[in-house]
Design a protein around this motif. Structure first.
Motif: not given
Lengths: 353, 178
Positions: A171-172, A175, A32, A335, A115-117
């Motif tokens: 990622g967060t 994004q 990301p 998370i 692909i997530q944080p």
């Protein structure tokens, strides 16, 4: 007078890097963090800079090595699997005592992962990552504003200490959009007499190299480098303390985990539980003294991480294991919620550790 | 005061755009805010959602897990997030695409046929902005101020011709009553 704008974290890093005088970017797209490269692709040609999408992450980091040798500010960015590919080059850059900025917008691993944080590249970022004895200065932004501010800081620190620095985001952070006051143009002109810029037939050749075949010389180089690291550990450790004055339970978290933990601290205080937060802003150097001092006062620590428990080891080391340290974590792109953090602190309170 | 908004629907319904518009409006009003999209493969035709937090204080976690306001633009979104809304919160339901009623009785429910209204406006892709208009009407803490200014920020110069139709869609939602 500039005003706040809305930007994604990835874009804020890119713009801040340009304003810090970076005119060379080499990378390879990966979610990301792709917006960072996309922003550079758009902006660099307009300001006489160089954006180059390399054929691979390995190529990109070696291009960074090359430009850094000339004394120019240079960076690359990627996400976890891509940063793994860069490790050889990062080790060379550290071994040649060169400044450069590497951005890791982390995603879940290992392998291709998701692909997530995630924050599961903590060990890789803080303990070396590549081969040999070396460190990076590792900054952990927890807002879009910090994504911008720490980019400038990371370049400055890298130049100051002649070593690579890293922004360890996730990622967060990459994004999300938040209002950001972009830093002014600042080109911190550090003298770089070591740079390979052509002798003009007026001086000896500068040689940039990480190869030392004589063991005595290589040992000396390593020891010198670690003297510098010692100074950095003493002077550059950064952290934020939130409601720590009278805290009995100390949450330790960085980046997105710190944002969630802040909500938890506020909620815990409303329940009458004296919680506080230490947010490491540098994870190398780790804010050891802040943790050690807290260990004198608090009943327990809770490490909140998006990993199976990596930073927790540094908390145990820094606190000398004098107080229990619990782990509150989610992994794989998940998370933890503030409620999960609250639950973990309550468990410590009940002595269930 | 902190308002946590979750906008959810299909990729392509303008979920992220609606969120961005609310974020710019809050920025203009000097509020603290965060905007966090879902990202990844689910954005291509699947479900998309975005978290927007508007606050007088610095925003902690940018993830909205218990929304004060839910904008449900399709059935899977309502199914997924209905239970998460805080008691006393508000759900906006696109009644063109969602046939069922909201089951919860402890929240405010606003049904609006956004997709149909947008089609009637000859702007079938602007169901999102119709619903946002309704949100401005129902949620006084957000309100209808600074709408044009925020639209200018969120619509790029290249697409300036879409300004008027976006504004019409917002007004349409604002003025709609069952």
């Amino acid at each position: 007078m500039s005003e706040k704008v809305l930007m994604k974290g990835n874009e804020a890093i890119a713009e801040a890097a340009i304003r810090a005088g970076c005119r060379h970017y080499f990378g390879y797209p990966i979610t990301p963090q792709t917006e960072l490269a996309a922003y550079m692709a758009k902006r660099m040609p307009k300001i006489g800079g160089c954006f180059l999408q390399a054929e691979s992450e390995v190529a990109a980091i070696n291009m960074v090595y090359g430009v850094s040798s000339t004394g120019k500010r240079v960076m690359t960015s990627s996400s976890s699997p891509g940063v793994s590919l860069k490790q050889e080059g990062i080790s060379y850059i550290a071994g040649a005592d060169l400044p450069a900025l590497i951005v890791n917008v982390q995603r879940g691993g290992p392998g291709l992962g998701g692909i997530q944080p995630s924050q599961s590249d903590y060990f890789q970022a803080t303990k070396g990552g590549g081969h040999g004895d070396y460190h990076l200065i590792v900054l952990t932004p927890a807002s879009v504003q910090e994504m911008a501010d720490m980019t400038a800081l990371a370049f400055d620190l890298a130049d100051k200490y002649r070593m690579p620095s890293m922004l360890l985001a996730d990622g967060t952070m990459g994004q999300m959009m938040e209002p950001v006051l972009l830093p002014e143009e600042h080109i911190n002109a550090v003298e770089k007499p070591w740079a390979v810029t052509g002798t003009g037939m007026k001086r000896e050749h500068n040689i940039i190299n990480s190869l030392y075949l004589v063991p005595e010389e290589l040992e000396k180089k390593n020891i010198e480098r670690f003297e510098r690291y010692k100074l950095i550990e003493e002077t550059e450790a950064r952290y934020e303390a939130f409601m720590m004055e009278d805290a009995e339970y100390c949450i330790v978290a960085f980046g997105i985990a710190a944002r969630i933990s802040k909500n938890a601290v506020v909620a815990l205080r409303q329940m009458g539980i004296k919680a506080g937060l230490i947010r490491p802003i540098t994870v190398w150097p780790f804010p050891k003294k802040a943790i050690a001092d807290a260990a004198d006062k608090v009943k327990a620590f809770v490490s909140v991480e998006l990993s199976m428990g990596q930073m927790i080891e540094d908390i145990k080391l820094a606190s000398g294991c004098r107080k229990p340290v619990a782990l509150c974590n989610r992994v794989g792109g998940m998370i933890p919620s503030p409620e999960e953090v609250i639950e973990c602190v309550k468990n410590m309170q009940g002595g269930n550790n | 005061m902190t308002t946590q908004i979750l906008i959810a629907g299909f990729g392509g319904q303008g979920v992220l755009f609606a969120g961005k518009f609310l974020a710019y409006k809050a920025l203009i009003e000097g509020k603290q805010l965060s905007w966090l999209p879902s990202y990844g493969p689910e954005m291509r035709g699947g479900t998309a959602n975005c978290s927007v937090i508007i606050s007088d204080d610095p925003v902690g976690s940018p993830i909205v897990s218990k929304p004060d306001i839910l904008m449900a633009m399709n059935l899977p979104s309502l199914d997924k997030y209905e239970d998460a809304v805080v008691p006393g919160g508000t759900v906006f339901v696109d009644s063109t695409l969602i046939e069922r009623k909201v089951k919860r009785t402890d929240i405010n429910v606003v049904y609006i046929p956004s997709t149909k209204l947008a089609k009637d406006l000859n702007a079938p892709t602007l169901a999102n902005m119709v619903m946002v208009g309704k949100l401005f009407k129902e949620c006084k803490e957000i309100g209808m101020d600074n709408v044009e200014q925020a639209l200018h920020k969120v619509i790029s110069a290249r697409k300036a011709n879409l300004f008027d139709v976006n504004l019409s869609a917002i007004q349409c939602g604002f003025n709609y009553s069952e």
